[in-house]
Design an enzyme around this catalytic site. Structure first.
Site, PDB file in Angstrom:
ATOM      1  N   ILE A  54      22.486  91.205  75.046  1.00 36.71           N
ATOM      2  CA  ILE A  54      23.008  90.425  73.922  1.00 36.71           C
ATOM      3  C   ILE A  54      21.786  89.696  73.354  1.00 36.71           C
ATOM      4  O   ILE A  54      20.951  89.191  74.107  1.00 36.71           O
ATOM      5  CB  ILE A  54      24.111  89.437  74.395  1.00 36.71           C
ATOM      6  CG1 ILE A  54      24.708  88.657  73.220  1.00 36.71           C
ATOM      7  CG2 ILE A  54      23.598  88.459  75.442  1.00 36.71           C
ATOM      8  CD1 ILE A  54      25.929  87.793  73.625  1.00 36.71           C
ATOM      9  N   SER A  55      21.653  89.680  72.041  1.00 40.72           N
ATOM     10  CA  SER A  55      20.490  89.038  71.420  1.00 40.72           C
ATOM     11  C   SER A  55      20.494  87.540  71.673  1.00 40.72           C
ATOM     12  O   SER A  55      21.540  86.938  71.913  1.00 40.72           O
ATOM     13  CB  SER A  55      20.494  89.275  69.906  1.00 40.72           C
ATOM     14  OG  SER A  55      20.549  90.640  69.610  1.00 40.72           O
TER      15      SER A  55
END
Ligand code: SAH
Length: 214
Positions: A54-55
């Protein structure tokens, strides 16, 4: 989450209130594996399985701010991943189409969108470097995996509306750079090179069953 989004936005000089509020109102803990839920409210990239992440919250803020989405717009996202960026976009635009090559991630993201009651969201499992031509043109396109070829995939440039904006990390000189592409006319795209970034690669083709393990 709101407090984290606000303090990051302040340090990054991001002023778009709609963007900050949207990102800050998504419960990030439900997008990461339970083992990492305590770290969900920090600015870390975290594993989501299948070798993907996940960024960081700051990355989502920066890219969404660059995209500058408005309520009447149609957006295309390449690389659904956890679905966190997608959830923020769903709050900001009329409709979002998102393409993910790992089927299991697409399924999980769909489930999370339903849990959050987010509508106007469409997810499909496919090779996103080809875009999603059926619903083109898009006012905005965001790519959350890096084009290792050094080039923005041609179909994405074609599927961008005239006057539209495309945000994409591209491999360059052994590193990655975030690019903002503005389509000015039928045959003119203007590129701006922005921040140095680090994304997982944009892999061409679909995931082969059983080859990549969780
Ligand atoms: N936007 C995501 C971050 C995604 S990480 C989030 O908010 O969590 C990048 C994602 O791009 C991964 O899930 C990876 O599987 C996907 N991806 C890589 N190559 C792709 C391709 N060619 N087409 C579609 N998705 C791709």
């Amino acid at each position: 989450m709101m407090r984290l989004a606000r303090s990051l936005a302040e340090s990054m000089n991001i002023k778009n209130e709609r963007v900050i509020t949207a990102v800050g109102s998504i419960p990030r803990d439900i997008f990461v594996d339970e083992a990492f839920s305590l770290r969900a409210f920090s600015d870390d990239a975290l594993p989501i399985g299948w070798g993907q992440t996940i960024s960081k919250v700051s990355t989502v803020l920066r890219m969404t701010d660059l995209l500058d989405p408005s309520p009447e717009e149609k957006v295309l996202e390449i690389g659904t991943g956890s679905g966190f960026q997608l959830a923020a976009l769903a709050l900001l635009c009329k409709s979002v189409y998102s393409v993910e090559r790992v089927g299991a991630l697409a399924v999980r993201a769909k489930d999370l969108m339903n849990r959050l009651g987010l509508f106007g969201v469409h997810i499909k499992t496919a090779d996103g470097s080809k875009g999603w031509s059926q619903h083109a043109p898009y006012d905005k396109i965001i790519v959350t995996a890096a084009a290792l070829s050094g080039k923005v995939p041609e179909p994405l440039l074609e599927q961008l509306a005239i006057g539209g904006r495309l945000v994409v990390p591209v491999e360059e000189d052994g590193g990655q750079v975030l690019k903002l592409v503005l389509r000015e006319s039928e045959d003119l795209w203007r590129e701006h090179r922005l921040d140095r970034v680090k994304f997982v690669p944009l892999v061409e083709g679909l995931q082969k069953r059983g080859v990549e393990q969780r």
